[in-house]
Design a protein around this motif. Sequence first.
Motif, PDB file in Angstrom:
ATOM      1  N   SER A   3      29.780  50.511  26.941  1.00 13.28           N
ATOM      2  CA  SER A   3      30.011  50.835  28.341  1.00 13.28           C
ATOM      3  C   SER A   3      29.004  51.861  28.860  1.00 13.28           C
ATOM      4  CB  SER A   3      31.440  51.337  28.549  1.00 13.28           C
ATOM      5  OG  SER A   3      31.620  52.532  27.823  1.00 13.28           O
ATOM      6  N   LYS A   4      28.396  52.634  27.958  1.00 11.90           N
ATOM      7  CA  LYS A   4      27.361  53.578  28.378  1.00 11.90           C
ATOM      8  C   LYS A   4      26.123  52.844  28.882  1.00 11.90           C
ATOM      9  CE  LYS A   4      28.331  57.515  25.424  1.00 11.90           C
ATOM     10  NZ  LYS A   4      27.802  58.361  24.348  1.00 11.90           N
ATOM     11  N   ASP A   5      25.828  51.676  28.289  1.00 11.62           N
ATOM     12  CA  ASP A   5      24.641  50.910  28.662  1.00 11.62           C
ATOM     13  C   ASP A   5      24.871  50.045  29.892  1.00 11.62           C
ATOM     14  OD1 ASP A   5      23.379  51.991  26.463  1.00 11.62           O
ATOM     15  OD2 ASP A   5      23.956  50.333  25.162  1.00 11.62           O
ATOM     16  N   THR A   6      26.116  49.821  30.271  1.00  9.19           N
ATOM     17  CA  THR A   6      26.420  48.989  31.424  1.00  9.19           C
ATOM     18  C   THR A   6      26.152  49.773  32.696  1.00  9.19           C
ATOM     19  OG1 THR A   6      28.177  47.923  30.149  1.00  9.19           O
ATOM     20  CG2 THR A   6      28.208  47.599  32.522  1.00  9.19           C
ATOM     21  N   PRO A   7      25.357  49.215  33.604  1.00 12.45           N
ATOM     22  CA  PRO A   7      25.073  49.953  34.844  1.00 12.45           C
ATOM     23  C   PRO A   7      26.319  50.090  35.715  1.00 12.45           C
ATOM     24  CG  PRO A   7      24.140  47.756  34.941  1.00 12.45           C
ATOM     25  CD  PRO A   7      24.694  47.932  33.568  1.00 12.45           C
ATOM     26  N   LYS A   8      26.401  51.198  36.425  1.00 13.12           N
ATOM     27  CA  LYS A   8      27.520  51.443  37.331  1.00 13.12           C
ATOM     28  C   LYS A   8      27.114  50.975  38.717  1.00 13.12           C
ATOM     29  CE  LYS A   8      31.376  53.351  38.747  1.00 13.12           C
ATOM     30  NZ  LYS A   8      32.589  52.614  38.705  1.00 13.12           N
ATOM     31  N   TYR A   9      27.718  49.878  39.166  1.00 14.22           N
ATOM     32  CA  TYR A   9      27.403  49.340  40.476  1.00 14.22           C
ATOM     33  C   TYR A   9      28.252  50.020  41.544  1.00 14.22           C
ATOM     34  CZ  TYR A   9      25.131  45.559  37.954  1.00 14.22           C
ATOM     35  OH  TYR A   9      24.315  44.826  37.150  1.00 14.22           O
ATOM     36  N   TRP A  10      27.649  50.277  42.692  1.00 11.14           N
ATOM     37  CA  TRP A  10      28.404  50.800  43.828  1.00 11.14           C
ATOM     38  C   TRP A  10      29.264  49.705  44.419  1.00 11.14           C
ATOM     39  CZ3 TRP A  10      24.572  54.021  47.282  1.00 11.14           C
ATOM     40  CH2 TRP A  10      24.051  55.083  46.521  1.00 11.14           C
ATOM     41  N   TRP A  26      32.138  56.224  44.271  1.00  2.71           N
ATOM     42  CA  TRP A  26      32.304  57.052  45.467  1.00  2.71           C
ATOM     43  C   TRP A  26      31.121  56.909  46.417  1.00  2.71           C
ATOM     44  CZ3 TRP A  26      28.857  60.820  46.776  1.00  2.71           C
ATOM     45  CH2 TRP A  26      28.003  61.287  45.784  1.00  2.71           C
ATOM     46  N   GLN A  27      29.930  56.658  45.868  1.00  2.64           N
ATOM     47  CA  GLN A  27      28.760  56.490  46.719  1.00  2.64           C
ATOM     48  C   GLN A  27      28.912  55.271  47.631  1.00  2.64           C
ATOM     49  OE1 GLN A  27      28.684  56.861  43.366  1.00  2.64           O
ATOM     50  NE2 GLN A  27      27.009  58.187  42.749  1.00  2.64           N
ATOM     51  N   THR A  73      22.219  48.208  45.273  1.00  2.00           N
ATOM     52  CA  THR A  73      23.106  49.025  44.430  1.00  2.00           C
ATOM     53  C   THR A  73      24.284  48.242  43.863  1.00  2.00           C
ATOM     54  OG1 THR A  73      24.436  49.730  46.317  1.00  2.00           O
ATOM     55  CG2 THR A  73      22.533  51.101  45.729  1.00  2.00           C
ATOM     56  N   GLY A  74      24.354  46.951  44.149  1.00  2.00           N
ATOM     57  CA  GLY A  74      25.471  46.145  43.680  1.00  2.00           C
ATOM     58  C   GLY A  74      25.048  45.119  42.646  1.00  2.00           C
ATOM     59  N   GLU A  75      26.044  44.390  42.152  1.00  7.59           N
ATOM     60  CA  GLU A  75      25.759  43.311  41.217  1.00  7.59           C
ATOM     61  C   GLU A  75      24.949  42.225  41.918  1.00  7.59           C
ATOM     62  OE1 GLU A  75      28.825  41.970  38.319  1.00  7.59           O
ATOM     63  OE2 GLU A  75      30.121  43.210  39.576  1.00  7.59           O
ATOM     64  N   ALA A  76      24.227  41.468  41.144  1.00 12.11           N
ATOM     65  CA  ALA A  76      23.423  40.388  41.717  1.00 12.11           C
ATOM     66  C   ALA A  76      24.346  39.368  42.384  1.00 12.11           C
ATOM     67  CB  ALA A  76      22.600  39.715  40.630  1.00 12.11           C
ATOM     68  N   PRO A  77      24.070  39.018  43.637  1.00 11.53           N
ATOM     69  CA  PRO A  77      24.944  38.070  44.319  1.00 11.53           C
ATOM     70  C   PRO A  77      24.707  36.643  43.832  1.00 11.53           C
ATOM     71  CG  PRO A  77      23.156  38.693  45.757  1.00 11.53           C
ATOM     72  CD  PRO A  77      23.020  39.518  44.510  1.00 11.53           C
ATOM     73  N   ARG A  78      25.790  35.929  43.606  1.00  9.70           N
ATOM     74  CA  ARG A  78      25.766  34.511  43.266  1.00  9.70           C
ATOM     75  C   ARG A  78      27.161  33.980  43.484  1.00  9.70           C
ATOM     76  NH1 ARG A  78      27.947  33.505  38.155  1.00  9.70           N
ATOM     77  NH2 ARG A  78      28.214  35.366  36.893  1.00  9.70           N
ATOM     78  N   TRP A  79      27.276  32.675  43.532  1.00 14.61           N
ATOM     79  CA  TRP A  79      28.587  32.071  43.741  1.00 14.61           C
ATOM     80  C   TRP A  79      29.425  32.255  42.494  1.00 14.61           C
ATOM     81  CZ3 TRP A  79      30.716  30.598  48.114  1.00 14.61           C
ATOM     82  CH2 TRP A  79      31.937  29.963  48.049  1.00 14.61           C
TER      83      TRP A  79
END
Length: 86
Positions: A3-10, A26-27, A73-79
Amino acid sequence: MSSKDTPKYWFPAKRYGWGWGLPSAWQGWVVLLIYFVVVLGGIPFVHATSGTVVYVIYVFVLTAALIAICWLTGEAPRWRWGGDDA
């Protein structure tokens, strides 16, 4: 991957469909709050003084900025179909 390596998405991806859901950091909440305050705050200043067409353009530009922030700042968008697919 820990979980440390997983990016934190806004803005995490929605479970169903395309795009992003509610903020998970919070951002992201600050960005969303600022967006709503600026959109609603523009009613007496932009809409009342310049008219509806200018206000619609104003909201369109702000929404494009919000989408750009979500994209960066978010996850890559896809269906997504609602499964646990990553």
